[in-house]
Design a protein around this motif. Structure first.
Motif, mmCIF file in Angstrom:
data_model
loop_
_atom_site.group_PDB
_atom_site.id
_atom_site.type_symbol
_atom_site.label_atom_id
_atom_site.label_comp_id
_atom_site.label_asym_id
_atom_site.label_seq_id
_atom_site.Cartn_x
_atom_site.Cartn_y
_atom_site.Cartn_z
ATOM 1 N N ASP A 111 0.949 -1.144 0.034
ATOM 2 C CA ASP A 111 -0.114 0.038 -0.015
ATOM 3 C C ASP A 111 0.799 1.321 -0.020
ATOM 4 N N PHE A 112 2.106 1.272 -0.186
ATOM 5 C CA PHE A 112 3.081 2.161 -0.057
ATOM 6 C C PHE A 112 3.596 2.293 -1.561
ATOM 7 N N THR A 139 6.196 8.728 8.066
ATOM 8 C CA THR A 139 5.708 7.639 7.002
ATOM 9 C C THR A 139 4.139 7.671 6.890
ATOM 10 N N GLY A 140 3.697 7.501 5.853
ATOM 11 C CA GLY A 140 2.350 7.428 5.340
ATOM 12 C C GLY A 140 2.100 8.561 4.492
ATOM 13 N N ARG A 141 0.876 9.212 4.889
ATOM 14 C CA ARG A 141 0.500 10.825 3.911
ATOM 15 C C ARG A 141 1.222 11.690 4.498
ATOM 16 N N THR A 143 2.137 14.862 3.066
ATOM 17 C CA THR A 143 1.950 16.122 2.441
ATOM 18 C C THR A 143 2.068 17.437 3.247
ATOM 19 N N SER A 188 2.865 13.417 -3.335
ATOM 20 C CA SER A 188 2.195 12.991 -1.986
ATOM 21 C C SER A 188 0.979 13.113 -1.742
ATOM 22 N N LYS A 192 1.605 7.173 -0.658
ATOM 23 C CA LYS A 192 1.965 7.135 0.644
ATOM 24 C C LYS A 192 3.317 6.811 0.309
ATOM 25 N N ILE A 194 7.025 5.445 2.503
ATOM 26 C CA ILE A 194 7.551 4.769 3.790
ATOM 27 C C ILE A 194 9.023 5.161 3.887
ATOM 28 N N TYR A 238 -5.125 19.319 1.946
ATOM 29 C CA TYR A 238 -3.884 18.204 2.597
ATOM 30 C C TYR A 238 -3.522 19.281 3.839
#
Length: 333
Positions: A111-112, A139-141, A143, A188, A192, A194, A238
């Motif tokens: 998912d990344f 890490t992740g979203r 923005t 971004s 996602k 990592i 965002y």
């Protein structure tokens, strides 16, 4: 094993380029191609790279006219065939297990779509042991983190992408500075990220590097990129408005103070007015503006201004945008 395309833009760095390619050829990950895009070098780059290309069929060399770094990266992106894409500056180095660990992180986390590593500072070919990344890379979203960062926690050379995140995205060739910030912000919003902690980029600081050349110059490009992203490219979805305007205002104030110390009266006033438009409640800005008006105009020097072209975006409200001159050609921004 998935093919990884590594795009290496270069310009008059024959010796460093050879060391860079050697660090890539030493990778423990075997399925990759190296795409060297020569941005019109006038040194012995072409002669030196020819020997490497003859020995290694996964190294491809494309000489081109001198169009600039952004155009060079875009050309390499078009030539890339891999499921994964990396950009690697010709003065940087990777340890042998770099690609293996970065691709491993992405394959273990489907998912990344973007992986990035630590950045180790190298000065005069000596590893300093100092990381230039933040203490806790996100890490992740990310923005919001990218928008608010005060120093880079990722660079093109410290990042590996799934090819799909580049669909419809290219480096903005109108930008001369902060193009990395611009493209990372746009990516971004669709991917996602990592953080991979147990590997690092060796980021070499040389006398002829772009970062050294631009280090002491006073540019507004970063603020222009932030403005365009927030006001025109949907960044307001965002980053909360209050936080975004505070960031832009503080950035303009910091640059205004640098111009103030240089005695640049007009530049200081313009930048401080922009900061006030974004954050009118900040009383420091009015004090700074008064002091700027008291500067001697005879010693004033207007710097070169850089303004990115407007990218397609949905219409935005006009008030703050007009105050910042985002859509007016020829106005300092």
């Amino acid at each position: 094993m998935s093919l990884v395309s590594i795009v290496v833009p270069t310009y008059n760095r024959s010796k460093l380029l050879k060391e860079c390619i050697e660090s890539l050829l030493a990778q423990t990950y075997s399925d990759f191609e190296i795409i060297v895009v020569d941005d019109g070098s006038t040194d012995d780059t072409q002669a030196n790279i020819a020997e490497i290309v003859q020995k290694h069929n996964n190294v491809k060399y494309y000489p081109r006219p001198h169009f600039g770094l952004q155009a060079t990266r875009n050309f390499g992106l078009r030539m890339a065939r891999g499921e994964f894409i990396g950009f690697f500056d010709s003065d940087d180095l990777w340890p042998p297990d770099y690609i293996e660990k970065m691709i491993g992180a992405l394959q273990a986390n489907s998912d990344f779509d973007v992986a990035y590593s630590n950045i180790m500072e190298v000065v005069d070919n000596k590893i300093t042991g100092r990381y230039i990344t933040t203490a806790q890379p996100p890490t992740g979203r990310i923005t919001r983190d990218l928008f608010l960062r005060s120093k880079p926690f990722n660079l093109p050379s410290s990042t590996i992408f799934r090819r799909k995140v580049w669909d419809g995205i290219f480096y903005d060739e109108t930008l001369k500075r902060c193009d990395d910030c611009d493209v990372f912000l746009r990516i971004s919003t669709r991917a996602k990220f990592i953080y991979v902690p147990d590997v690092y980029l060796m980021y070499r600081q040389t006398k002829d590097s772009l970062s050294a050349a631009y280090g002491k110059k006073l540019f507004t490009a970063h603020m222009c990129v932030l403005e365009r992203f927030y006001f025109q490219l949907g960044g307001d979805s965002y980053v909360p408005k209050k936080i975004a305007l505070r960031k832009i205002s503080h950035s303009y104030r910091n640059l205004a103070l640098k111009h103030y110390r240089e005695g640049n009266r007009k530049a200081s006033i313009i930048l401080l007015k922009k900061a006030i438009y974004c954050l009118p409640a900040d009383l420091r800005l009015y004090i700074n503006l008064l002091r700027a008006f008291l500067l001697n105009p005879q010693n004033d020097k207007m710097p070169d201004w850089e303004m990115p072209m407007v990218l397609p975006a949905r219409p935005r409200k006009k008030s703050i945008k007009q105050a910042l001159h985002l859509d007016v050609q020829g106005i300092p921004s």
